[in-house]
Design a protein around this motif. Structure first.
Motif, PDB file in Angstrom:
ATOM      1  N   ASP A 100     103.908  -9.801  80.038  1.00  0.00           N
ATOM      2  CA  ASP A 100     102.604 -10.161  79.480  1.00  0.00           C
ATOM      3  C   ASP A 100     101.745 -10.944  80.465  1.00  0.00           C
ATOM      4  OD1 ASP A 100     103.182  -8.969  77.047  1.00  0.00           O
ATOM      5  OD2 ASP A 100     104.087 -10.795  76.226  1.00  0.00           O
ATOM      6  N   SER A 124      97.486 -14.502  82.381  1.00  0.00           N
ATOM      7  CA  SER A 124      97.951 -13.759  81.212  1.00  0.00           C
ATOM      8  C   SER A 124      97.238 -12.418  81.123  1.00  0.00           C
ATOM      9  CB  SER A 124      97.697 -14.571  79.941  1.00  0.00           C
ATOM     10  OG  SER A 124      96.306 -14.818  79.780  1.00  0.00           O
ATOM     11  N   THR A 152      98.550  -9.833  78.197  1.00  0.00           N
ATOM     12  CA  THR A 152      98.680  -9.578  76.755  1.00  0.00           C
ATOM     13  C   THR A 152      99.469 -10.699  76.087  1.00  0.00           C
ATOM     14  OG1 THR A 152     100.648  -8.231  77.199  1.00  0.00           O
ATOM     15  CG2 THR A 152      98.537  -7.076  77.021  1.00  0.00           C
ATOM     16  N   ALA A 153      99.400 -11.882  76.625  1.00  0.00           N
ATOM     17  CA  ALA A 153     100.204 -13.002  76.131  1.00  0.00           C
ATOM     18  C   ALA A 153      99.661 -13.571  74.830  1.00  0.00           C
ATOM     19  CB  ALA A 153     100.253 -14.095  77.193  1.00  0.00           C
ATOM     20  N   THR A 154     100.528 -14.320  74.135  1.00  0.00           N
ATOM     21  CA  THR A 154     100.144 -15.106  72.969  1.00  0.00           C
ATOM     22  C   THR A 154     100.534 -16.557  73.242  1.00  0.00           C
ATOM     23  OG1 THR A 154     102.268 -14.927  71.813  1.00  0.00           O
ATOM     24  CG2 THR A 154     100.683 -13.128  71.499  1.00  0.00           C
ATOM     25  N   ASN A 155     100.185 -17.450  72.326  1.00  0.00           N
ATOM     26  CA  ASN A 155     100.518 -18.866  72.523  1.00  0.00           C
ATOM     27  C   ASN A 155     102.015 -19.128  72.432  1.00  0.00           C
ATOM     28  OD1 ASN A 155      97.980 -19.767  73.069  1.00  0.00           O
ATOM     29  ND2 ASN A 155      97.544 -20.461  70.982  1.00  0.00           N
ATOM     30  N   GLU A 156     102.787 -18.161  71.944  1.00  0.00           N
ATOM     31  CA  GLU A 156     104.236 -18.340  71.821  1.00  0.00           C
ATOM     32  C   GLU A 156     104.983 -17.830  73.059  1.00  0.00           C
ATOM     33  OE1 GLU A 156     102.362 -17.139  69.053  1.00  0.00           O
ATOM     34  OE2 GLU A 156     102.377 -19.270  68.553  1.00  0.00           O
ATOM     35  N   THR A 157     104.303 -17.177  73.973  1.00  0.00           N
ATOM     36  CA  THR A 157     104.962 -16.628  75.151  1.00  0.00           C
ATOM     37  C   THR A 157     104.653 -17.490  76.373  1.00  0.00           C
ATOM     38  OG1 THR A 157     103.086 -15.170  75.658  1.00  0.00           O
ATOM     39  CG2 THR A 157     104.830 -14.292  74.244  1.00  0.00           C
ATOM     40  N   SER A 193      95.288 -21.893  77.095  1.00  0.00           N
ATOM     41  CA  SER A 193      95.245 -22.102  75.641  1.00  0.00           C
ATOM     42  C   SER A 193      96.316 -23.052  75.142  1.00  0.00           C
ATOM     43  CB  SER A 193      95.379 -20.763  74.919  1.00  0.00           C
ATOM     44  OG  SER A 193      96.649 -20.168  75.187  1.00  0.00           O
ATOM     45  N   SER A 194      97.495 -23.042  75.756  1.00  0.00           N
ATOM     46  CA  SER A 194      98.589 -23.890  75.303  1.00  0.00           C
ATOM     47  C   SER A 194      98.852 -24.994  76.323  1.00  0.00           C
ATOM     48  CB  SER A 194      99.848 -23.063  75.071  1.00  0.00           C
ATOM     49  OG  SER A 194     100.885 -23.874  74.535  1.00  0.00           O
ATOM     50  N   GLY A 236     101.116 -19.405  76.867  1.00  0.00           N
ATOM     51  CA  GLY A 236      99.903 -18.945  76.212  1.00  0.00           C
ATOM     52  C   GLY A 236      99.021 -18.180  77.178  1.00  0.00           C
ATOM     53  N   THR A 237      97.736 -18.153  76.872  1.00  0.00           N
ATOM     54  CA  THR A 237      96.792 -17.391  77.679  1.00  0.00           C
ATOM     55  C   THR A 237      96.082 -18.294  78.684  1.00  0.00           C
ATOM     56  OG1 THR A 237      95.047 -17.717  76.037  1.00  0.00           O
ATOM     57  CG2 THR A 237      96.426 -15.762  75.797  1.00  0.00           C
TER      58      THR A 237
END
Length: 287
Positions: free
Chosen positions: A132, A153, A155-160, A190-191, A247-248
């Motif tokens: 991601d 990032s 395709t990352a999310t805040n959990e990755t 983001s994180s 995160g992103t």
């Protein structure tokens, strides 16, 4: 006592100032006397504030040489040099090439790297979801020299999370205190992001660790200095380190140093055990 926060405030002031701040301004932002500020800055950064500002001006000028066809004299004057000759002397001292040679060299180098750039030598992309994220060398956003490392990032999310990292043997650093430092720039994190370092033994157990979780880099931040300091026990076997992005967002890393420091430099290690009671407590559950 740690002075990272003081130095970071000064570097932010320098990055945001159109002209070089005075020594009084920098000392005031650092909340230190002028004498103490000069001593701390040079000890931590390896150069004086004036030398640091000149280096940053030369780096900005190098970007103009790489990315534009503007006349060298114009670039020199904008970098606050009195003449093209003075600029050329300072530039050659910093980059070992004259401005004209640098511009020619970079044009050829960039053409070659556009064809082969897929990985960064000595580094690898890892983490919970490395697919991601992506890594590359960046020639347009740098702190010093000609390149920075970029982790971003896709395709990352805040959990990755992902990390640009490497690992080396601990043999040469046993019973020593080691500092990992670098300049980091962030955009829309983001994180959180941060440098990290981990000391392991032969069984893969973590002996020392810090990932800047309690002093994170978030949001958008200009270039600033960050460091991690850990002790390497005599039974350590591996040292892993790098930069982490959860995160992103985007982070850039440049000017990395990996060096031994004395015991006067405090460690940043996370307490892996936590506070241990002196004796068993509340065995009857009545408390």
């Amino acid at each position: 006592m740690r002075y990272d926060d003081s130095i970071q405030r000064v570097l932010t002031l320098i990055e945001q100032s159109e002209y070089m701040p005075t020594l009084e301004d920098m000392a005031q932002v650092a909340h230190l006397s002028k004498f103490h500020f000069l001593r701390i800055f040079k000890k931590q950064m390896g150069i004086t504030p004036e030398q640091y500002v000149r280096m940053r001006r030369l780096v900005q000028a190098s970007l103009q040489l790489r990315l534009t066809k503007r006349p060298i004299l114009v670039i020199a004057l904008e970098a606050e040099f009195q003449s093209q000759a003075a600029f050329t002397r300072a530039f050659k001292h910093q980059f070992a090439l004259t401005p004209k040679q640098y511009r020619q060299h970079f044009t050829v180098l960039l053409q070659k790297e556009r064809k082969i750039m897929t990985t960064i030598t000595g580094w690898l992309l890892s983490g919970s979801n490395p697919a991601d994220y992506a890594i590359t060398l960046d020639h347009k956003i740098v702190h010093g020299g000609m390149r920075s490392a970029k982790l971003y990032s896709i395709t990352a999310t805040n959990e990755t999370f992902a990390t640009l990292m490497q690992q080396c043997k601990a043999t040469n650093y046993l019973n020593k205190r080691i500092r990992l430092s670098a300049f980091v720039k962030a955009e829309n994190v983001s994180s959180f992001a941060g440098l990290w370092m981990r000391i392991d033994n032969a069984q893969g157990e973590v002996l020392q660790f810090d990932n800047m979780y309690e002093r994170p880099i978030t949001g958008t931040m200009d270039w600033n200095y960050y460091s991690i300091v850990l002790d390497v026990p005599n039974h350590a076997t591996a040292i892993s380190f790098g930069i982490l992005l959860q995160g992103t967002g985007i982070v850039w890393m440049d000017g990395i140093k990996f060096e031994e420091v004395d015991d006067n430099v405090p460690t940043t290690a996370v307490d892996l055990v936590g506070e241990i009671n002196e004796a068993p407590q509340n065995l009857d559950f009545e408390q």
